[in-house]
Design a protein around this motif. Structure first.
Motif, PDB file in Angstrom:
ATOM      1  N   PRO B  42       0.807  -1.228   0.000  1.00 38.03           N
ATOM      2  CA  PRO B  42       0.000   0.000   0.000  1.00 38.03           C
ATOM      3  C   PRO B  42       0.839   1.276   0.000  1.00 38.03           C
ATOM      4  O   PRO B  42       0.434   2.280  -0.571  1.00 38.03           O
ATOM      5  CB  PRO B  42      -0.815  -0.098   1.293  1.00 38.03           C
ATOM      6  N   LEU B  43       2.022   1.215   0.625  1.00 38.44           N
ATOM      7  CA  LEU B  43       2.880   2.400   0.644  1.00 38.44           C
ATOM      8  C   LEU B  43       3.268   2.792  -0.784  1.00 38.44           C
ATOM      9  O   LEU B  43       3.182   3.960  -1.175  1.00 38.44           O
ATOM     10  CB  LEU B  43       4.124   2.114   1.484  1.00 38.44           C
ATOM     11  N   TRP B  45       1.826   1.563  -3.605  1.00 41.16           N
ATOM     12  CA  TRP B  45       0.594   1.745  -4.375  1.00 41.16           C
ATOM     13  C   TRP B  45       0.042   3.158  -4.166  1.00 41.16           C
ATOM     14  O   TRP B  45      -0.476   3.781  -5.092  1.00 41.16           O
ATOM     15  CB  TRP B  45      -0.428   0.684  -3.956  1.00 41.16           C
ATOM     16  N   GLY B  46       0.192   3.681  -2.945  1.00 36.41           N
ATOM     17  CA  GLY B  46      -0.258   5.031  -2.645  1.00 36.41           C
ATOM     18  C   GLY B  46       0.499   6.061  -3.470  1.00 36.41           C
ATOM     19  O   GLY B  46      -0.090   7.009  -4.001  1.00 36.41           O
ATOM     20  N   LEU B  49      -0.778   5.742  -6.984  1.00 31.89           N
ATOM     21  CA  LEU B  49      -2.107   6.359  -7.080  1.00 31.89           C
ATOM     22  C   LEU B  49      -2.017   7.879  -7.175  1.00 31.89           C
ATOM     23  O   LEU B  49      -2.777   8.517  -7.912  1.00 31.89           O
ATOM     24  CB  LEU B  49      -2.929   6.025  -5.827  1.00 31.89           C
ATOM     25  N   ILE B 262      -7.508  14.875   4.005  1.00 35.05           N
ATOM     26  CA  ILE B 262      -7.324  13.595   3.290  1.00 35.05           C
ATOM     27  C   ILE B 262      -8.610  12.776   3.364  1.00 35.05           C
ATOM     28  O   ILE B 262      -9.101  12.268   2.352  1.00 35.05           O
ATOM     29  CB  ILE B 262      -6.155  12.786   3.903  1.00 35.05           C
ATOM     30  N   TYR B 263      -9.163  12.664   4.569  1.00 39.53           N
ATOM     31  CA  TYR B 263     -10.395  11.891   4.758  1.00 39.53           C
ATOM     32  C   TYR B 263     -11.503  12.455   3.873  1.00 39.53           C
ATOM     33  O   TYR B 263     -12.230  11.712   3.207  1.00 39.53           O
ATOM     34  CB  TYR B 263     -10.800  11.954   6.239  1.00 39.53           C
ATOM     35  N   ALA B 266     -10.546  11.931  -0.049  1.00 40.20           N
ATOM     36  CA  ALA B 266     -10.412  10.540  -0.503  1.00 40.20           C
ATOM     37  C   ALA B 266     -11.656   9.712  -0.193  1.00 40.20           C
ATOM     38  O   ALA B 266     -12.046   8.867  -0.998  1.00 40.20           O
ATOM     39  CB  ALA B 266      -9.181   9.890   0.139  1.00 40.20           C
ATOM     40  N   VAL B 272      -9.693   9.897  -5.211  1.00 40.68           N
ATOM     41  CA  VAL B 272      -8.712   9.046  -4.546  1.00 40.68           C
ATOM     42  C   VAL B 272      -7.269   9.437  -4.883  1.00 40.68           C
ATOM     43  O   VAL B 272      -6.390   9.442  -4.005  1.00 40.68           O
ATOM     44  CB  VAL B 272      -8.984   7.566  -4.907  1.00 40.68           C
ATOM     45  N   GLY B 275      -6.377  12.435  -2.871  1.00 38.57           N
ATOM     46  CA  GLY B 275      -6.224  12.051  -1.466  1.00 38.57           C
ATOM     47  C   GLY B 275      -4.894  11.362  -1.222  1.00 38.57           C
ATOM     48  O   GLY B 275      -4.219  11.629  -0.217  1.00 38.57           O
ATOM     49  N   ALA B 276      -4.512  10.478  -2.146  1.00 37.74           N
ATOM     50  CA  ALA B 276      -3.227   9.787  -2.010  1.00 37.74           C
ATOM     51  C   ALA B 276      -2.086  10.798  -2.040  1.00 37.74           C
ATOM     52  O   ALA B 276      -1.140  10.708  -1.240  1.00 37.74           O
ATOM     53  CB  ALA B 276      -3.059   8.757  -3.129  1.00 37.74           C
ATOM     54  N   SER B 279      -1.831  12.501   1.240  1.00 33.99           N
ATOM     55  CA  SER B 279      -1.267  11.670   2.295  1.00 33.99           C
ATOM     56  C   SER B 279       0.250  11.538   2.141  1.00 33.99           C
ATOM     57  O   SER B 279       0.961  11.400   3.134  1.00 33.99           O
ATOM     58  CB  SER B 279      -1.941  10.301   2.343  1.00 33.99           C
ATOM     59  N   PHE B 283       3.057  12.497   4.954  1.00 37.79           N
ATOM     60  CA  PHE B 283       4.138  11.566   5.278  1.00 37.79           C
ATOM     61  C   PHE B 283       5.478  12.297   5.217  1.00 37.79           C
ATOM     62  O   PHE B 283       6.297  12.217   6.142  1.00 37.79           O
ATOM     63  CB  PHE B 283       4.092  10.399   4.284  1.00 37.79           C
TER      64      PHE B 283
END
Lengths: 284, 303
Positions: B42-43, B45-46, B49, B262-263, B266, B272, B275-276, B279, B283
């Motif tokens: 997911p890291l 993939w984010g 995305l 973000i919430y 996304a 999405v 949102g990615a 995020s 980070f």
């Protein structure tokens, strides 16, 4: 907290002590007052509060709001969901972390050093950095609104592996070697000889994981969108948004106290473990 | 001694204990599988995305840094970054200082000190939902505790959660109440590490309490101070629940932190890709903040 040297080391009382004392009392009151306020509201009948909010300062205090919780509402279902999710997360984390901790601490396999460093790097990744992608993956796998869907992401938390690896490393190697002489297999040594010795670490990690899982808000909010799949944390959140239109302030406050009580009791019994684990997770 | 060590080495060799063996990896395999699929993948993939136009159902076209460009032209996102920094500034110094004060005041072996330590840590075990529920009923005009206190003095209580100047401060106070236990415990652990004879020496020299505090205690726990600062910065950067539940980010987005943004984009507007991207920015900010603090602490150690 034993044999604590006082920060002064001197016994005389000066004006500074009274400042410290006054500040400490003020802070203690600030800690206590909001909780006491909520508890008193929860003991008042709704119609009485509606008529006069200041009626909270004097009796009668009644427990009707608490009785109403047991008679209905989603709270009991949410508590059940929270128990399933937290217990599942705790057992999953203990199992995966113990196996991996033993592997990293005791066994040699190709790439061990590199893999351990990668896992440690995982400690630095905040949930928000992966949450969007996780949500998509779980949509594809149709895992939203299931217990597995709420539990699985927490199992990737690297803290448990880190903690258990440290703990296994601290156990004298002679114990394994004695067992090896008896021709015990790797798994048997792990299960029969070493695992029982890690009970204190299991307790610390277990209680800590349970607490984190019970209180988790962000992922369950996104993943469990159907009311009957809410955990207690998400359910309580859903109610406070429209509290004015809902069953009334006293009832809402009773639910807050009712929802906070179990974790508070856990805290009273396992305070030492919780403090150790939370400090450990912060320091790493 | 050497004989036994020799013997042990021979046993180990005989058992093949130290030779790399891929079968040993079976113990770490279950965790590594979860780690790879639910964290590592997911890291990346984010990041992938964030370079695409994507919604809930599908991955759209590759648009390079398009999402990032959009983000930094979005006044609301910039506001959210500013809000987050403001919140960190309100909470982290207060948490560190109050935590330090409590640790110094309660570092004693008395029954009362033990009870008070438990009291100050107890709020940390509550969920964000319960904490915000409690504090809403401190701040709101009707049924609120502060409103009741104000009216005792015949004063009109301000609407803490809807006043643009007060809303974030109210959220900060709630957060300090919730989180102050951890810094206190970390400082207490550090105070326990200071050897007692240092204090005895100071007492023999007739050093005043203030002098003892400034020249012995505080320098000894400097590293813990940095640690507390890093831990709290990383934690408070991720503000979400308090703001979402107490103010929904209002008034005028003035209490909307990055995570709430973000919430919102996304998971409520289903943009999405954007949102990615947001995020990833969060980070990066967290990593930079932690790194700066760490470097500052290293330099401080070598005068």
């Amino acid at each position: 907290m034993t044999s604590a040297p006082s920060y002064s080391g001197v016994k005389r009382r000066g004006p500074g002590d009274y400042v410290v004392l006054a500040l400490t009392i003020a802070l203690s009151l600030a800690m206590l007052a909001p909780a006491l306020w909520v508890i008193s509201l929860s003991l008042k009948e709704n119609h009485e509060l509606m008529a006069n909010p200041n009626s909270v300062f004097h009796p009668p205090y009644v427990i009707d709001n608490y009785l109403n919780i047991i008679n209905g509402g989603g709270v009991l279902r949410w508590i059940l969901n929270s128990v399933i999710v937290s217990v599942g997360t705790t057992f999953g984390t203990l199992l995966l972390s113990s196996l991996a901790g033993y592997g990293f601490a005791r066994l040699n396999f190709p790439g061990r050093g590199v893999l351990f460093v990668i896992v440690l790097f995982g400690l630095a990744v905040p949930e928000q950095a992966v949450i969007v992608a996780r949500h998509q993956i779980f949509s594809i796998l149709k895992l939203h609104n299931t217990y597995q869907g709420i539990i699985l992401p927490s199992l990737s938390n690297a803290f448990g592996v880190f903690l258990m690896t440290q703990y296994f490393r601290a156990i004298p190697k002679e114990l394994d070697e004695a067992a090896l002489l008896d021709n015990a297999g790797r798994f048997k040594i792990f299960w029969k000889v070493l695992l029982p010795l890690t009970l204190p670490a299991q307790a610390t990690l277990g209680i800590f994981t349970f607490l984190l899982s019970w209180n988790d808000y962000f992922w369950p909010l996104i993943s469990a969108t159907r009311k009957e799949m809410y955990t207690l944390t998400v359910g309580m959140a859903s109610m406070q948004v429209n509290f004015a239109q809902s069953e009334g302030v006293g009832f809402l406050m009773a639910q807050a106290v009712f929802a906070g009580a179990p974790i508070f009791i856990v805290y009273l019994f396992f305070q030492k473990y919780i403090v150790t684990a939370m400090s450990g997770a912060a320091v790493r | 001694m050497t004989d036994r060590a020799d013997q042990r080495a021979r046993w180990r060799e005989a058992a093949g204990a130290d030779a790399p063996d891929w079968r040993n990896a079976l113990f770490v395999a279950p965790y590594l599988f979860v780690f790879a699929t639910l964290l590592a993948f997911p890291l990346f993939w984010g990041v992938w995305l964030s370079f695409h136009k994507a919604d809930f159902f599908s991955l759209g076209p590759f648009i390079g840094f398009g999402n990032y460009v959009r983000l930094f032209h979005d006044a609301v996102f910039l506001q959210a970054i500013e809000n987050t920094f403001y919140f960190v500034l309100l909470t982290v110094p207060a948490l560190a200082l109050i935590g330090l004060f409590l640790a110094l005041a309660l570092n004693a072996n008395t029954r009362l000190a033990t009870i008070l330590r438990s009291l100050f840590f107890s709020s940390s075990v509550l969920s964000v939902t319960i904490v915000t529920l409690i504090w809403r009923f401190v701040f709101i005009p009707q049924y609120g505790m502060l409103a009741a206190i104000f009216s005792l003095f015949g004063a009109e209580p301000p609407a803490f959660l809807t006043d643009p100047n007060l809303a974030m401060i109210a959220i900060a106070i709630t957060t300090i109440w919730w989180c102050v236990g951890l810094p206190m415990m970390l400082f207490l652990a550090a105070l326990q590490q200071i050897p007692g004879d240092v204090y005895e020496a100071a007492a023999l020299d007739n050093a005043s309490r203030w002098r003892t505090l400034v020249s012995i205690t505080l320098p000894s726990i400097r590293r813990t101070f940095v640690l507390v600062a890093i831990v709290e910065i990383v934690m408070q950067f991720q503000l979400f629940g308090q703001a979402w539940l107490m103010t929904r980010g209002g008034p005028n987005n003035l209490t909307r932190p990055i995570v709430l943004h973000i919430y919102d984009i996304a998971f409520r507007r289903w943009d999405v890709g954007l949102g990615a991207a947001a995020s990833e920015v969060l980070f990066a900010l967290i990593l930079v903040a932690a790194m700066l603090q760490y470097l500052a602490s290293r330099r401080g150690d070598e005068p």
